[in-house]
Design an enzyme around this catalytic site. Structure first.
Site, PDB file in Angstrom:
ATOM      1  N   ASN A  24       3.766  -4.308 -13.708  1.00  0.00           N
ATOM      2  CA  ASN A  24       3.582  -4.267 -12.273  1.00  0.00           C
ATOM      3  C   ASN A  24       2.961  -5.607 -11.862  1.00  0.00           C
ATOM      4  OD1 ASN A  24       3.172  -3.308  -9.569  1.00  0.00           O
ATOM      5  ND2 ASN A  24       3.114  -1.240 -10.396  1.00  0.00           N
TER       6      ASN A  24
ATOM      7  N   ASN B  41      10.576   6.588  -8.813  1.00  0.00           N
ATOM      8  CA  ASN B  41       9.213   6.174  -9.128  1.00  0.00           C
ATOM      9  C   ASN B  41       8.242   7.035  -8.328  1.00  0.00           C
ATOM     10  OD1 ASN B  41       6.694   4.599  -8.588  1.00  0.00           O
ATOM     11  ND2 ASN B  41       7.662   3.129  -9.960  1.00  0.00           N
TER      12      ASN B  41
ATOM     13  N   ASN C 134       4.257   5.286 -11.544  1.00  0.00           N
ATOM     14  CA  ASN C 134       3.510   4.102 -11.115  1.00  0.00           C
ATOM     15  C   ASN C 134       2.026   4.389 -11.279  1.00  0.00           C
ATOM     16  OD1 ASN C 134       2.389   1.903  -9.914  1.00  0.00           O
ATOM     17  ND2 ASN C 134       3.285   2.245  -7.892  1.00  0.00           N
TER      18      ASN C 134
ATOM     19  N   GLY D 129       0.810  -1.213   0.000  1.00  0.00           N
ATOM     20  CA  GLY D 129       0.000   0.000   0.000  1.00  0.00           C
ATOM     21  C   GLY D 129       0.842   1.261   0.000  1.00  0.00           C
TER      22      GLY D 129
ATOM     23  N   LYS E 285       4.831   3.175 -16.054  1.00  0.00           N
ATOM     24  CA  LYS E 285       4.828   1.771 -15.605  1.00  0.00           C
ATOM     25  C   LYS E 285       3.401   1.226 -15.638  1.00  0.00           C
ATOM     26  CE  LYS E 285       6.385  -1.334 -11.984  1.00  0.00           C
ATOM     27  NZ  LYS E 285       7.184  -1.471 -10.762  1.00  0.00           N
TER      28      LYS E 285
ATOM     29  N   CYS F 230      -0.479   0.880  -9.396  1.00  0.00           N
ATOM     30  CA  CYS F 230      -0.450   0.137  -8.150  1.00  0.00           C
ATOM     31  C   CYS F 230      -1.842  -0.302  -7.741  1.00  0.00           C
ATOM     32  CB  CYS F 230       0.167   0.961  -7.042  1.00  0.00           C
ATOM     33  SG  CYS F 230       0.245  -0.016  -5.541  1.00  0.00           S
TER      34      CYS F 230
ATOM     35  N   GLY G 253       7.065 -12.368  -8.871  1.00  0.00           N
ATOM     36  CA  GLY G 253       7.967 -13.515  -8.821  1.00  0.00           C
ATOM     37  C   GLY G 253       7.876 -14.386 -10.070  1.00  0.00           C
TER      38      GLY G 253
HETATM   39  C1  FMN Z   1       7.045  -5.958  -1.953  1.00  0.00           C
HETATM   40  C2  FMN Z   1       6.869  -5.245  -3.247  1.00  0.00           C
HETATM   41  C3  FMN Z   1       6.689  -3.874  -3.271  1.00  0.00           C
HETATM   42  C4  FMN Z   1       6.513  -3.208  -4.468  1.00  0.00           C
HETATM   43  N1  FMN Z   1       6.363  -1.844  -4.456  1.00  0.00           N
HETATM   44  C5  FMN Z   1       6.228  -1.184  -5.640  1.00  0.00           C
HETATM   45  C6  FMN Z   1       6.133   0.225  -5.683  1.00  0.00           C
HETATM   46  O1  FMN Z   1       6.191   0.904  -4.660  1.00  0.00           O
HETATM   47  N2  FMN Z   1       5.978   0.841  -6.885  1.00  0.00           N
HETATM   48  C7  FMN Z   1       5.940   0.126  -8.050  1.00  0.00           C
HETATM   49  O2  FMN Z   1       5.829   0.736  -9.117  1.00  0.00           O
HETATM   50  N3  FMN Z   1       6.054  -1.207  -8.051  1.00  0.00           N
HETATM   51  C8  FMN Z   1       6.184  -1.882  -6.876  1.00  0.00           C
HETATM   52  N4  FMN Z   1       6.312  -3.243  -6.884  1.00  0.00           N
HETATM   53  C9  FMN Z   1       6.250  -3.985  -8.167  1.00  0.00           C
HETATM   54  C10 FMN Z   1       7.647  -4.314  -8.677  1.00  0.00           C
HETATM   55  O3  FMN Z   1       8.396  -3.163  -8.944  1.00  0.00           O
HETATM   56  C11 FMN Z   1       7.541  -5.182  -9.942  1.00  0.00           C
HETATM   57  O4  FMN Z   1       6.876  -4.428 -10.947  1.00  0.00           O
HETATM   58  C12 FMN Z   1       6.784  -6.467  -9.713  1.00  0.00           C
HETATM   59  O5  FMN Z   1       7.088  -7.000  -8.448  1.00  0.00           O
HETATM   60  C13 FMN Z   1       7.071  -7.533 -10.780  1.00  0.00           C
HETATM   61  O6  FMN Z   1       8.425  -7.884 -10.814  1.00  0.00           O
HETATM   62  P1  FMN Z   1       9.055  -9.158 -10.036  1.00  0.00           P
HETATM   63  O7  FMN Z   1       8.220 -10.338 -10.404  1.00  0.00           O
HETATM   64  O8  FMN Z   1      10.459  -9.230 -10.496  1.00  0.00           O
HETATM   65  O9  FMN Z   1       8.936  -8.837  -8.587  1.00  0.00           O
HETATM   66  C14 FMN Z   1       6.499  -3.937  -5.678  1.00  0.00           C
HETATM   67  C15 FMN Z   1       6.684  -5.316  -5.652  1.00  0.00           C
HETATM   68  C16 FMN Z   1       6.872  -5.980  -4.465  1.00  0.00           C
HETATM   69  C17 FMN Z   1       7.061  -7.453  -4.487  1.00  0.00           C
END
Ligand code: FMN
Ligand code: FAD
Ligand code: FAD
Ligand code: FMN
Ligand code: FES
Ligand code: FES
Lengths: 288, 316, 316, 288
Positions: free
Chosen positions: B204, B112, B140, B85, B177, B143, B229
């Site tokens: 995202n 970001n 972003n 959040g 994004k 979200c 993931g």
């Molecule tokens: C714990 C967590 C917090 C995240 N916080 C943000 C954020 O603040 N802003 C954002 O644009 N993306 C956020 N993301 C998304 C990641 O930047 C990424 O787009 C997403 O996790 C997919 O990539 P991955 O599979 O390599 O984690 C967050 C992801 C995770 C897991």
């Protein structure tokens, strides 16, 4: 309780499994060799482990090597500077801990540590009580051992109250006794010690023998910690507790492991257990 | 006759890993994703930050933000859910406490930004535009963890509005994004390209949920959250592929990247750069390991510039 | 004083696992999903089909259909991609070669239908409406593997049109199967409910892609395909949850179910029944194991009817 | 070549690992106990294995136990009715086969089988050639052994042409020699036998000694199968080959494992390798 400006260094190492043995039903003791971590470890620190077998040479895709995906946090239970090893006590509760229990001596694990805020050390002339539920006992071996070895406190000034579901899960109480520390046990099923909650032992002690307890350390299930904190508040007693929380990163970046803390004048703020804790002052956290 | 023609140089040519995102030149295509690498400091002791192509910082809102109720994360099959959040220090806190350190690191810093109404995005962007040491802004729009936070990237018209407004106040490279939780991500990409974005990043997290069957409670305080993931990698690769069919601006691929192979898959699908997210939690050195892996791969394959890999998928 | 109050019956009550989907009563909520269990015969030697709540057959089109070019499957992290492209025996082939066997099995038979234009769906449905031994029709509006195959469930208006037309020719329970590849799956569910569907099932596969980095070719002949398996379970649970907020007709939950716990998660989120898909390939007995598991679970928890679990999630 | 109307029964069993040993670089031989499967297995059949450790009692979530997710197909290489065991030869090429190589004697695997169409048995008085590339040799042990044990054919009427990248991957050729079968070897690097493709050996044999080959069995990499089928066509020779294909289900339900086949008058149709194959007539499949 924000993290100190120069926290102790954190290492990511491949630690060799020196021993990994069962000490009770679903209960294990593991020794890992990681001199860098051991050198900087203080009581209350935890490590973050990759439980699965990750070797760069593996023909498995990387995601498969990291199954389960996330690291698992465990409190450091003991350390041995001479050998460069530290120990964990863990209970098999799910997939990650199950896989950990299958790792054999000679294999190695990816370990991140030491992590988190540490306990206020036990100080000479201030009698302390350590109250633990289940594997919550783990950090107290280290806490007691360190104080005695450093000559900072006498075992006579320490009391351990140790509760678990049943007698066979109380493994480790001898270690405290061997150090000369007084241990009282409690079990839910009455198979050892007091038949009931360990917090009743604390209540009794605070009533009957308040001088034995000038400072309180708590670690265990949430209801036990809530009750202990309440008893401490009543008694006007200071102390600390070590919390758990779902910890994807363990180093403060993901913001997942938060607990609400009382922070006057701001009011309630979310603090990260991994960097602002896991050790908190007894009254600062709003337990769920 | 020069020496070099007599004794062939035993060292292979160093491959050129640099890529460009609008006017921003990255020393290599490997970034770390927003929300998964803090503000750089946290991993500084473990990772040689200067080896990274860049760092994308946690989403900033105008004011510090408390975030959602815990629990905020749950592990799933080859993935995790989060409902943080957007807990963050706020733009002033960032400039005061975090930016000074980032300015000392020899890597691109992409900040970001997020918010509720468009004005909040604009306020944060304007404030950042005044600062030194910021190399790009990632927006972003997607979200899923704050109320109304998804509208910007599920409706092409509103997405374009947001980018148009930001374009007016930001000279820095502007990266939109995108969320995968839409019917046609290519259409959204197309609309932000037209509105003036320099690049898009995708994806995202996917909207997801998990329930503890013992307590019958959702495993997240936010009830639903974002899935990330390795589990989502195929969705992310498909998104990059679809977007590449629709836009000419660079694409930054994100989703489930854990290895050099994963990174290559995104480049081949059409990404000019990639971001490592969840994998940082698992192995903080993932990003720098991938940089080394790409270097080795290019050297072995005789690839002189990694740019030649971008969008190189062979299809009938 | 009756005997029962003197000596309590040591056997626990047999829990009632039956659920209803429109006018269709299922002996238990566990179905096997379209495309993952053939036409029943294939697994008959390995699985006691009469223990299943029902069998959903492979999507039928008016004519036998050749399907996509191979390769048609690729394994991914905790999941798989497929681009089968609806290879099937055609409605006449089904009635001639497959239905007679299915009629002998003591379980509900739900026939999944598909097609390009609405008329194809209608033709298949009309033909099936004449046959005995069919307990329901599931409409695959969402297959991402045939050109144009997605339109029906990405546009609420077209989705409603299709269901309205089918409703006119089909008295059997009509189940609309939805794709997750949309911005708002709840809205689509809402529109098919209004158009007269008796139930919705969710989810079909997520759009995904994988590339072999050695050959730089997509791993699927169809380039993109559908992602299924445990990886997508959180997305599927969230879909069921969202739909449950929008409709009153029963929801059949699908996506990544491998265990009794997984099935319970969907029921608690709001599903009245569930389908086991990819897991059949892994363990053909998954469905019947889950039936046994639900039985044990209900008995242990003192749940007399599994219907009391549906939508029982505890939220603040 | 549609599946016979009453196919042999298929079993899903937990088969005990009797032995699992390395026989060459990345090359393994595994013996599994599964009397039901052994009883019905015929040469050309394959089994579909869960390579990972799946036990109902495991505290791991089910998806984690099935990592990698899908079963892996392997041709039956040998069977022993007396012991109730069958054997596979496998090469470690990725995550699944790597995990299989770590399974130990005494553990058990979930096995589905026997699956697929079988080879036309070797018949008395019809000299055959079996040409194999790499682990493609696996089904030919079973094919030859069965014909000899049943007294249906003499070893003198069989020729094995066996090619691999290098000598150490030719493990098993002695087994044929021990049966009295003539074996010619080929390696890409010249470390054993002919230096070059094994199909050159076939070409030579068909030219110099055509009477040794009245029927041809082929199993190996696609280019080798394509070339062998072409040589057979030129020579007007009948035969069969055993194909591979990505197989999620292995029993004909998922429609993933198809190959285009020539089926006059329909033209080209997609046939499932798992149920219409893996054994096909040499000329019916359009190899990629
Ligand atoms: C714990 C967590 C917090 C995240 N916080 C943000 C954020 O603040 N802003 C954002 O644009 N993306 C956020 N993301 C998304 C990641 O930047 C990424 O787009 C997403 O996790 C997919 O990539 P991955 O599979 O390599 O984690 C967050 C992801 C995770 C897991
Ligand atoms: C700072 C800290 C110290 C700890 N010290 C110890 C210790 O010394 N000994 C010990 O036995 N356990 C300890 N725990 C708990 C231990 O981390 C969990 O039991 C373990 O992560 C469970 O993993 P699993 O895969 O077996 O269980 P699963 O339930 O399958 O895990 C699923 C997910 O939930 C997380 N999770 C589950 N239970 C807990 C929990 N209680 N706390 C945090 N995350 C959890 C897991 O890490 C994983 O991400 C500690 C936890 C924390 C946060
Ligand atoms: C009928 C049949 C019989 C076979 N017999 C043998 C044998 O006797 N000995 C042997 O060593 N191998 C044999 N194979 C090939 C063997 O199945 C693959 O090498 C194995 O599945 C690779 O798994 P992996 O996880 O190690 O590789 P990965 O490449 O990681 O596997 C990824 C996915 O692709 C599939 N896959 C990869 N390679 C193949 C392949 N060549 N054929 C089919 N699927 C593949 C896997 O099953 C898995 O789903 C046979 C294949 C088939 C279809
Ligand atoms: C190989 C394969 C073939 C499928 N074929 C169909 C189909 O013909 N019609 C259909 O409606 N869904 C089809 N599906 C989708 C499944 O029915 C199910 O919705 C999806 O796989 C998600 O469930 P799972 O994760 O349990 O597999 C297919 C899925 C797979 C894996
Ligand atoms: S575990 Fe990531 S911030 Fe604490
Ligand atoms: S593997 Fe499923 S049809 Fe052949």
């Amino acid at each position: 309780m924000t993290p100190p400006s120069s926290p102790s260094p954190v290492f990511q190492v491949r630690a060799e499994v020196v021993a990994n043995r069962q000490i009770g039903p679903g209960l294990y003791w593991i020794d890992l060799a990681a001199p860098e971590i051991v050198e900087h470890a203080r009581p209350g620190h935890f490590v973050h482990l990759v439980v699965s077998d990750t070797t760069p040479e593996s023909p498995c895709p990387v995601w498969m090597q990291y199954t389960p995906l996330l690291r698992r946090p465990f409190s450091i239970a003991e350390h041995d500077r001479a050998r460069g090893t530290f120990s964990l006590i863990y209970r098999v509760v799910g997939g990650g801990t199950h896989i950990l229990s299958t790792r054999r001596a000679g294999e190695s694990l990816d370990v991140l540590g030491p992590l988190g805020q540490t306990f206020v050390p036990i100080q000479s002339g201030r009698p302390v009580v350590m109250i633990a539920g289940g594997v919550g006992i783990a950090p107290f071996f280290f806490l007691a051992q360190e104080a005695i070895q450093a000559g900072r406190a006498r075992p006579q000034d320490m009391t351990v109250l140790f509760g678990a579901a049943t007698a066979s899960l109380l493994s480790g109480s001898d270690k405290f006794r061997a150090m000369g520390i007084d241990v009282s046990l409690a079990t839910d099923d009455g198979t050892a010690g007091f038949h009931g909650f360990v917090t009743v032992l604390l209540e009794d002690l605070l009533r009957q023998n308040p001088s034995r307890c000038a400072y309180l350390y708590v670690c265990g299930p949430t209801p036990m910690m809530r009750r202990s904190a309440a008893l401490a508040k009543e008694a006007g007693l200071l102390g600390q507790m070590s919390l758990e929380g779902i910890m994807p990163c363990g180093v403060g970046v993901c913001m997942a492991c938060v607990v609400p803390c009382v922070r006057p004048p701001a009011g309630t703020v979310y603090e990260r257990v991994c960097v602002s804790g896991p050790v908190f002052d007894l009254q600062e956290v709003i337990l769920p | 006759m020069s020496r070099s023609t007599l004794t062939p140089d035993p060292r292979p040519l160093t491959p050129d890993l640099s890529v460009t995102i609008g006017s921003l030149r990255l020393k290599n295509p490997v970034l770390v994703a927003s929300g998964t690498f803090g503000y750089g400091t946290e991993y500084a002791g473990l990772v040689d930050l200067s080896r990274l192509g860049g760092i994308v910082t946690k989403t900033l809102t105008p004011e510090a933000w408390p975030g959602n109720d815990p629990p905020r994360a749950a592990e799933t099959a080859a993935g995790m859910l989060n409902s943080i959040g957007l807990q963050n220090v706020g733009v002033e806190g960032f400039i005061r406490d975090k930016l000074p350190y980032l300015q000392t690191v020899d890597t691109a810093v992409i900040v970001n930004i997020g918010g509720g109404p468009i004005e909040e995005f604009v306020a944060v962007a304007e404030r950042l535009a005044d600062c030194d040491g910021i190399d790009g802004i990632e927006v972003n729009m997607s979200c899923p963890n704050v109320a109304g936070g998804m509208d910007f990237s599920t409706d092409p018209r509103r997405a374009a509005q947001l980018i148009t407004r930001l374009r007016k106040v930001v000279d820095l490279p502007l990266i939109a994004k995108l969320t995968p939780n839409v019917t046609d991500i290519g259409e959204i990409a197309r609309s932000v390209e037209e509105a003036g974005a320099d690049a898009v990043s995708a994806i995202n997290t996917l909207r997801g949920m998990a329930i503890d069957v013992k307590t019958r409670r959702p495993k997240l305080g936010g009830i639903t959250g974002g899935l990330s993931g390795p589990a989502i990698k195929p969705v992310a690769v498909a998104a990059v592929w679809s977007i590449a069919r629709r836009v000419t601006i660079p694409i930054i691929g994100i989703g489930g990247i854990m290895s050099t192979e994963d990174a290559l898959e995104f480049l081949i699908a059409g990404a000019a750069a990639i971001q490592v997210g969840t994998a940082n939690f698992v192995n903080p050195k993932t990003g720098t390991d991938i940089v080394a892996g790409l270097d080795t791969y290019c050297a072995q394959e005789g690839i002189t510039s990694i740019r030649s890999l971008i969008g190189s998928a062979r299809v009938p």
